[in-house]
Design a protein around this motif. Structure first.
Motif, PDB file in Angstrom:
ATOM      1  N   THR A 243     -42.839  17.815  31.838  1.00  0.00           N
ATOM      2  CA  THR A 243     -41.768  17.208  31.053  1.00  0.00           C
ATOM      3  C   THR A 243     -42.311  16.097  30.160  1.00  0.00           C
ATOM      4  OG1 THR A 243     -40.172  17.715  32.804  1.00  0.00           O
ATOM      5  CG2 THR A 243     -39.535  16.054  31.181  1.00  0.00           C
ATOM      6  N   ALA A 244     -43.201  15.278  30.723  1.00  0.00           N
ATOM      7  CA  ALA A 244     -43.798  14.190  29.937  1.00  0.00           C
ATOM      8  C   ALA A 244     -44.611  14.732  28.771  1.00  0.00           C
ATOM      9  CB  ALA A 244     -44.684  13.320  30.839  1.00  0.00           C
ATOM     10  N   GLY A 245     -45.169  15.925  28.926  1.00  0.00           N
ATOM     11  CA  GLY A 245     -45.949  16.537  27.863  1.00  0.00           C
ATOM     12  C   GLY A 245     -45.102  17.224  26.803  1.00  0.00           C
ATOM     13  N   GLY A 246     -43.773  17.222  26.981  1.00  0.00           N
ATOM     14  CA  GLY A 246     -42.900  17.831  25.985  1.00  0.00           C
ATOM     15  C   GLY A 246     -42.598  19.295  26.230  1.00  0.00           C
ATOM     16  N   LEU A 247     -42.897  19.788  27.446  1.00  0.00           N
ATOM     17  CA  LEU A 247     -42.617  21.181  27.774  1.00  0.00           C
ATOM     18  C   LEU A 247     -41.349  21.278  28.621  1.00  0.00           C
ATOM     19  CD1 LEU A 247     -46.237  22.278  28.773  1.00  0.00           C
ATOM     20  CD2 LEU A 247     -45.112  22.595  26.558  1.00  0.00           C
ATOM     21  N   VAL A 248     -40.687  22.407  28.544  1.00  0.00           N
ATOM     22  CA  VAL A 248     -39.496  22.656  29.362  1.00  0.00           C
ATOM     23  C   VAL A 248     -39.957  23.407  30.611  1.00  0.00           C
ATOM     24  CG1 VAL A 248     -37.241  23.753  29.484  1.00  0.00           C
ATOM     25  CG2 VAL A 248     -38.053  22.779  27.301  1.00  0.00           C
ATOM     26  N   PRO A 249     -39.909  22.746  31.795  1.00  0.00           N
ATOM     27  CA  PRO A 249     -40.530  23.337  32.977  1.00  0.00           C
ATOM     28  C   PRO A 249     -39.568  24.118  33.871  1.00  0.00           C
ATOM     29  CG  PRO A 249     -39.985  21.063  33.432  1.00  0.00           C
ATOM     30  CD  PRO A 249     -39.493  21.361  32.026  1.00  0.00           C
ATOM     31  N   ARG A 250     -40.139  25.038  34.625  1.00  0.00           N
ATOM     32  CA  ARG A 250     -39.446  25.668  35.742  1.00  0.00           C
ATOM     33  C   ARG A 250     -40.497  26.022  36.781  1.00  0.00           C
ATOM     34  NH1 ARG A 250     -39.728  31.360  35.886  1.00  0.00           N
ATOM     35  NH2 ARG A 250     -40.547  32.322  33.973  1.00  0.00           N
ATOM     36  N   VAL A 251     -40.056  26.208  38.007  1.00  0.00           N
ATOM     37  CA  VAL A 251     -40.974  26.510  39.104  1.00  0.00           C
ATOM     38  C   VAL A 251     -40.696  27.913  39.621  1.00  0.00           C
ATOM     39  CG1 VAL A 251     -41.773  25.841  41.405  1.00  0.00           C
ATOM     40  CG2 VAL A 251     -41.115  24.071  39.737  1.00  0.00           C
ATOM     41  N   ALA A 252     -41.733  28.706  39.780  1.00  0.00           N
ATOM     42  CA  ALA A 252     -41.619  30.047  40.351  1.00  0.00           C
ATOM     43  C   ALA A 252     -42.404  30.079  41.661  1.00  0.00           C
ATOM     44  CB  ALA A 252     -42.159  31.096  39.381  1.00  0.00           C
TER      45      ALA A 252
END
Length: 272
Positions: A243-252
């Motif tokens: 998130t801090a890097g500007g990406l939209v995260p999700r966990v698999a």
């Protein structure tokens, strides 16, 4: 672990003394390993030498010179990180995201197993890979040659062609994520026979991951994704880094392979 009288008899063609030596050395799947060693050895003397190396603690994959990964036989040279079966989950997740003729980058590529497996599953992908370890680079070049991939020696994004900036569709990064204080707790096969740079992820195991996520948006195409393997307990901190890097995260997660992958997507034009 020692063999017992109740242990199953070895298969025909597999010398019982080889199985017994492997069992005594603590090899849980001694008969399976013996079968592989017998098939790989050209002579009785070569078989003895291979068994000696395995009993001395060398990873089976280093003794054989290859590891099976995603249905491929991946060359693995001495000292090079052995691809784990759980990491096949990361490749499957990446394949589900990739578009036709995707541009793929494999950071911390080790043997090149991830990139080679992913490109095999895709149609006409371009593959670029990097690793800081010269032994790994030499090994990876052999493994990705058939796919037309290019492997560069250097630290993370450093050696990649500048023309790839903003063009990468899938960014794989099987970064080291073992906390420094826990490296000594790893099995001997990894601790002694694999390069520490491929294992040690710093104080909390996420030092390299944070460096990867910081620069990832500069390299990813809009809508492109970064995939990183981590542990379940590290996943919340990894998500923070994405998130801090500007990406939209999700966990698999895969319960079957006991694998956790964090996926971060670069927002496309107009995203808020």
């Amino acid at each position: 672990m020692s063999a017992s009288a109740s242990s199953p008899a070895p298969s025909v063609g597999v010398p019982s003394d080889v199985v017994a030596r492997l069992r005594a050395a603590g090899c849980v799947f001694a008969e399976d390993e013996a079968r592989l060693l017998v098939s790989a050895a050209g002579t009785a003397a070569e078989l003895t030498a291979m068994v000696d190396r395995r009993v001395a603690g060398l990873p089976l994959e280093h003794v054989l010179g290859w590891a099976e990964f995603c249905g491929l036989r991946i060359a693995v040279d001495p000292g090079v990180f052995v691809p784990r079966r759980r990491t096949e989950f990361l490749v499957r997740e990446a394949a589900a995201l990739a578009r036709p003729r995707a541009v793929v980058v494999d950071l911390c590529c080790g043997s090149g197993a991830l990139g080679a497996a992913l490109v095999r599953a895709l149609d006409g992908a371009e593959l670029y890979a990097t690793d800081i370890d010269p032994a790994a680079v030499g090994c990876a070049r052999r493994n990705v040659a058939e796919a037309g991939g290019r492997v560069y020696e250097g630290d993370l994004y450093g050696p990649l062609p500048r023309a790839l900036r903003g063009r990468v569709d899938v960014l794989l990064a099987n970064v080291p994520y073992v906390p420094t204080e826990e490296v000594g707790l790893l099995p001997q096969e990894a601790r002694i026979h694999e390069a520490r740079v491929a294992l040690d992820g710093g104080a909390d195991g996420l030092d390299v991951l944070r460096r990867v996520t910081t620069e990832a948006p500069d390299w990813l195409a809009p809508g492109g994704s970064l995939l990183v393997e981590t542990s379940e307990r590290q996943a919340p901190l990894a998500v923070e880094a994405f998130t801090a890097g500007g990406l939209v995260p999700r966990v698999a997660r895969s319960d079957e392979l006991y694998a956790t992958v964090v996926i971060g997507t670069r927002p496309g034009p107009g995203a808020v």
